[in-house]
Design a protein around this motif. Structure first.
Motif, PDB file in Angstrom:
ATOM      1  N   SER A   2       0.525  -1.003  -0.775  1.00 36.96           N
ATOM      2  CA  SER A   2      -0.110  -0.137   0.143  1.00 36.96           C
ATOM      3  C   SER A   2       0.882   1.212   0.090  1.00 36.96           C
ATOM      4  CB  SER A   2      -0.747   0.139   0.930  1.00 36.96           C
ATOM      5  OG  SER A   2      -1.680   0.897   1.238  1.00 36.96           O
ATOM      6  N   LYS A   3       0.416   2.254  -0.280  1.00 36.04           N
ATOM      7  CA  LYS A   3       0.888   3.302  -0.554  1.00 36.04           C
ATOM      8  C   LYS A   3       1.142   4.270   0.115  1.00 36.04           C
ATOM      9  CE  LYS A   3      -1.039   5.536  -4.131  1.00 36.04           C
ATOM     10  NZ  LYS A   3      -1.495   6.356  -4.929  1.00 36.04           N
ATOM     11  N   ASN A   4      -0.299   3.913   1.515  1.00 36.38           N
ATOM     12  CA  ASN A   4      -0.092   4.979   2.653  1.00 36.38           C
ATOM     13  C   ASN A   4      -0.001   3.673   3.886  1.00 36.38           C
ATOM     14  OD1 ASN A   4      -0.987   6.938   0.998  1.00 36.38           O
ATOM     15  ND2 ASN A   4      -3.581   5.737   1.248  1.00 36.38           N
ATOM     16  N   GLN A   5       0.962   2.863   3.590  1.00 36.60           N
ATOM     17  CA  GLN A   5       1.570   1.927   4.823  1.00 36.60           C
ATOM     18  C   GLN A   5       2.022   2.613   5.818  1.00 36.60           C
ATOM     19  OE1 GLN A   5       3.831  -1.663   3.180  1.00 36.60           O
ATOM     20  NE2 GLN A   5       2.999  -2.533   5.396  1.00 36.60           N
ATOM     21  N   ASP A   6       3.030   3.495   5.021  1.00 36.93           N
ATOM     22  CA  ASP A   6       3.990   4.261   6.034  1.00 36.93           C
ATOM     23  C   ASP A   6       2.943   5.586   7.553  1.00 36.93           C
ATOM     24  OD1 ASP A   6       6.066   2.498   6.066  1.00 36.93           O
ATOM     25  OD2 ASP A   6       6.419   4.121   4.160  1.00 36.93           O
ATOM     26  N   ASN A   7       2.309   6.184   6.219  1.00 34.53           N
ATOM     27  CA  ASN A   7       1.482   6.633   7.111  1.00 34.53           C
ATOM     28  C   ASN A   7       0.703   6.987   8.331  1.00 34.53           C
ATOM     29  OD1 ASN A   7       2.944   8.815   5.195  1.00 34.53           O
ATOM     30  ND2 ASN A   7       1.351   9.088   3.492  1.00 34.53           N
TER      31      ASN A   7
END
Length: 61
Positions: free
Chosen positions: A50-55
């Motif tokens: 996911s692109k938002n995994q760190d966010n």
């Protein structure tokens, strides 16, 4: 494994479109082709992070 899913999905998609173009398409063949296509998509997308995994960790606090 990715090399197996892509051709299977392509064949299922082409077969579903071919079956749909007939005068009387078989509903069960269409359903099976769509299920195979969706299963292949699910397996391929499971490996994409996911692109938002760190966010997501930042949003919790």
């Amino acid at each position: 494994m990715k090399k197996i899913y892509i051709p299977i999905m392509a064949l299922a998609g082409v077969f579903a479109l071919y079956e749909q173009s007939k005068e009387k398409p078989n509903l069960y063949i269409m359903i099976v082709a769509i299920i195979i296509f969706m299963y292949g998509m699910m397996r391929l997308m499971a490996k994409v992070p996911s692109k938002n995994q760190d966010n997501s960790e930042d949003d919790v606090s």
